[in-house]
Design a protein around this motif. Structure first.
Motif, short mmCIF file in Angstrom:
data_model
loop_
_atom_site.label_atom_id
_atom_site.label_comp_id
_atom_site.label_asym_id
_atom_site.label_seq_id
_atom_site.Cartn_x
_atom_site.Cartn_y
_atom_site.Cartn_z
N ILE A 71 33.75 50.68 41.53
CA ILE A 71 33.42 49.44 41.34
C ILE A 71 32.52 49.15 40.16
N THR A 72 31.67 49.89 40.15
CA THR A 72 30.57 49.88 38.90
C THR A 72 31.63 50.05 37.70
N TYR A 73 32.56 50.80 37.66
CA TYR A 73 33.36 50.83 36.41
C TYR A 73 34.33 49.80 36.22
N GLN A 74 34.88 49.12 37.35
CA GLN A 74 35.79 48.02 37.03
C GLN A 74 34.74 46.81 36.62
N LEU A 75 33.51 46.68 37.00
CA LEU A 75 32.72 45.48 36.30
C LEU A 75 32.34 45.79 34.91
N PHE A 76 32.15 47.00 34.45
CA PHE A 76 31.81 47.41 33.29
C PHE A 76 33.09 47.03 32.36
N VAL A 77 34.35 47.59 32.62
CA VAL A 77 35.49 47.23 31.88
C VAL A 77 35.51 45.64 31.96
N ALA A 78 35.20 44.93 32.95
CA ALA A 78 35.42 43.53 32.89
C ALA A 78 34.64 42.53 31.90
N PHE A 79 33.42 43.29 31.85
CA PHE A 79 32.30 42.60 30.93
C PHE A 79 32.49 43.19 29.65
N THR A 80 32.81 44.52 29.21
CA THR A 80 32.96 44.82 27.87
C THR A 80 34.25 44.86 27.31
N GLN A 81 35.48 44.57 28.08
CA GLN A 81 36.88 44.52 27.57
C GLN A 81 37.46 43.69 28.49
N PRO A 82 37.17 42.14 28.49
CA PRO A 82 37.69 41.39 29.44
C PRO A 82 39.12 41.19 29.37
N HIS A 83 39.81 41.43 28.44
CA HIS A 83 41.18 41.36 28.09
C HIS A 83 42.03 42.58 28.91
N LYS A 84 41.28 43.35 29.46
CA LYS A 84 42.07 44.37 30.28
C LYS A 84 41.92 43.95 31.78
N SER A 85 40.88 43.22 32.20
CA SER A 85 41.05 42.83 33.64
C SER A 85 40.62 41.41 33.71
N PRO A 86 41.42 40.52 33.40
CA PRO A 86 41.20 39.06 33.26
C PRO A 86 40.96 38.47 34.89
N PRO A 87 40.28 37.36 35.08
CA PRO A 87 40.54 36.87 36.42
C PRO A 87 41.89 36.40 36.84
N MET A 88 42.06 36.46 38.12
CA MET A 88 43.56 36.17 38.54
C MET A 88 43.50 34.61 38.71
N LYS A 89 44.90 34.07 38.26
CA LYS A 89 44.92 32.77 38.27
C LYS A 89 45.27 32.26 39.67
N VAL A 90 44.08 31.71 40.32
CA VAL A 90 44.22 31.07 41.60
C VAL A 90 43.76 29.73 41.72
N ASP A 91 44.63 28.97 42.22
CA ASP A 91 44.04 27.78 42.71
C ASP A 91 42.90 27.63 43.85
N ALA A 92 42.25 26.48 43.71
CA ALA A 92 41.19 26.56 44.55
C ALA A 92 41.56 26.12 45.93
N ASP A 93 42.81 25.58 46.09
CA ASP A 93 43.45 25.60 47.51
C ASP A 93 44.00 26.60 47.86
N ASN A 94 44.29 27.50 47.16
CA ASN A 94 44.80 28.84 47.42
C ASN A 94 43.95 30.03 47.93
N ALA A 95 42.39 29.75 47.56
CA ALA A 95 41.68 30.54 47.87
C ALA A 95 41.33 30.82 49.47
N PRO A 96 41.19 32.14 49.92
CA PRO A 96 41.09 32.41 51.36
C PRO A 96 39.77 31.74 52.08
N SER A 97 40.18 31.35 53.34
CA SER A 97 39.19 30.75 54.02
C SER A 97 38.27 31.66 54.72
N LEU A 98 37.21 31.41 55.33
CA LEU A 98 36.57 32.48 55.83
C LEU A 98 37.21 33.03 57.19
#
Length: 526
Positions: free
Chosen positions: A213-240
């Motif tokens: 997970i640390t490596y995933q976060l490192f790549v996300a912040f240093t090379q954001p084009h390799k792991s962009p956020p998922m295109k999720v609508d607010a209505d599609n977010a999972p409930s508790l």
């Protein structure tokens, strides 16, 4: 003549390696080579114990610890077919996907949960490759990062308990530890069990998940084009409730199985039976959630039974039974009937939905394969010892420059290379019985007496690393078989390299800080 007998063990080991790498069936290769060289040794006057083979096989098949293996296999296959992984991946993807690197984090978390609930590496890699790789590619993830994340997370089933690899490894190390202690003059050594190795592997397994997970976060912040956020609508977010619906059943099963072992409530075999029953109940619930009450009642009965067995004496065959124990026995009978009803309902559901028969077929096939290989390895190790192989290995390891450190490094390198060509079963059944009795007589890198838990965890992480390393890593082949044609094989190979370095970092940490593997067994079992 003696010189020829002395070199037969070398030819025997070389012949087995050559035939295995040539693709011959593992079990028949090991048994066949052993019988051929056993007959040759007999012809040239060697003292071969061929007559001991039937009793060795009988002893192997009646080993109570190994009864856990088919039960764990059944649990893993049943959970795979009950769509637990599918719901976990979907829910965790929607939960973490909106943050940079979120899908990679979701894959790591789900890989850890599946590892702790199924323990079958091939099935986990294939399932995650089919379900999450297309999603990651569709959301703009780098193919290399996506493939590396899935392959690495899928192999966590080798190190996170309860793992089939750890069950077999603990069984072999237990025998080797007894042998090593006798060689050192200790005729009443403390036993080493599957629970000890499970406890030793838990923290390193969780640490690996944290490093992923640390490596995933490192790549996300240093090379954001390799792991962009998922295109999720607010209505599609999972409930508790959706998150809890996906997480609670597998986590509950993990706690019931692993927790009962670590808490000393159940042996690994008994805990595996609890896991098998729990997987049946979970599958029956998931297939027909509109009628959950028989399953709810059975789960509550199972929890209550675990509590009762750990707090009261429920033995019936006693001359005098106190009133409180008699009440507990009656309550246990009622709870058992409730649990039985829930299991019968679940079995009827999985049978009606055509899930039970394929699960039983897969379980039988995998179990038969494992135990036939174990019998072949028993043949091999017995004849190899008769030919003087044990003494040869002892002389070889103790003569390596660097003392104990050199011997441990040499064995780890050998197992790492063999992991390119052989499955973990062949390595655990053939190599470990030969080298472990010698290594367990040597000190650890920090100078303390060798801990079988530390040695077992080192071997397990080492094998996991070899399963990931190009060009022959088994996990890479599993992923290649289900990856889309647009994903190049080179993407899989390059993508796994950072995770291989993470694995090596874990080995280095274990080497310099053995307490990562030895602290928890000491706390739990003293």
């Amino acid at each position: 003549m003696d010189g020829l007998l002395h070199t037969l063990d070398i030819f025997m080991f070389a012949a087995a390696c050559i035939l295995l790498m040539a693709g011959f069936p593992v079990a028949f290769t090991l048994a066949g080579v052993a019988l051929v060289f056993g007959l040759i040794g007999t012809m040239f006057g060697g003292s071969m114990t061929l007559g001991a083979i039937p009793s060795r096989i009988f002893g192997t098949m009646t080993n109570e610890t190994l009864i856990a293996v088919p039960l764990f296999i059944f649990m893993g296959v049943m959970l795979e077919r009950s769509k637990v992984a599918e719901e976990l991946l979907e829910t965790m993807g929607r939960l973490f996907g909106r943050m940079p690197g979120g899908l990679g984090i979701a894959v790591s978390v789900v890989g850890a949960l599946l590892a702790a609930s199924t323990g079958i590496v091939g099935a986990t890699v294939v399932t995650m490759g089919l379900l999450s790789l297309p999603t990651m590619l569709r959301n703009g993830y780098s193919p290399r990062l996506a493939c590396g994340s899935i392959a690495a997370s899928g192999t966590l089933g080798q190190i996170i308990p309860p793992s089939i690899v750890l069950v077999f490894l603990a069984d072999q190390l237990s025998n080797a530890y007894q042998t090593a202690q006798r060689e050192m003059g200790n005729w009443s050594p403390e036993p080493f069990s599957v629970g000890d190795l499970f406890a030793g592997a838990l923290l390193p397994g969780l640490a690996l998940v944290g490093l992923y997970i640390t490596y995933q976060l490192f790549v996300a912040f240093t090379q954001p084009h390799k792991s962009p956020p998922m295109k999720v609508d607010a209505d599609n977010a999972p409930s508790l409730s959706q998150v809890l619906h996906a997480l609670i059943p597998p986590i509950g099963l993990i706690v019931a199985v692993l927790g009962s072992i670590l808490a000393g409530i159940a042996t690994p075999t008994e805990a595996a039976a609890v896991g098998a029953v729990g997987s049946i109940l979970l599958a029956g619930y998931r297939l027909h959630e509109e009628k959950p009450w028989p399953i709810y009642a059975a789960v509550l009965a199972l929890i209550a039974l675990l509590v009762l067995t750990s707090t009261m004496d429920l033995r019936i065959a006693r001359n005098q039974i106190p009133t409180t124990d008699m009440v507990g026995i009656v309550v246990a009978g009622i709870l058992t009937a409730t649990l039985t009803f829930g299991v019968v309902v679940s079995l009827a559901r999985v049978l009606r939905d055509k899930v039970l028969v394929p699960v039983m077929q897969s379980t039988t096939q995998i179990t038969c394969m494992v135990f036939v290989i174990l019998i072949g390895a028993t043949f091999f190790s017995l004849i190899f010892r008769d030919l003087g192989g044990e003494e040869m290995v002892h002389e070889l390891l103790t003569g390596i420059p660097g003392g104990s450190l050199g011997a441990i490094i040499a064995v780890m390198l050998m197992m790492f290379v063999l992991g390119f060509f052989l499955d973990f079963l062949e390595i655990v059944f053939v190599v470990v019985p030969l080298v472990a009795p010698v290594l367990l007589q040597l000190p650890m890198p920090n100078g303390d007496p060798m801990s079988p838990a530390w040695l077992g965890v080192m071997m397990a992480v080492n094998l996991q690393t070899s399963f990931l390393t190009p060009p022959f890593g088994f996990a890479l082949f599993y992923l290649r078989g289900v990856a889309p044609a647009t994903v190049k094989t080179s993407d899989i190979y390059w993508g796994i390299i950072p995770f291989v370095f993470i694995q090596i970092l874990m080995l280095v940490l274990l080497w310099f800080v053995p307490a990562i593997a030895t602290w928890l067994p000491q706390v739990i079992y003293g």
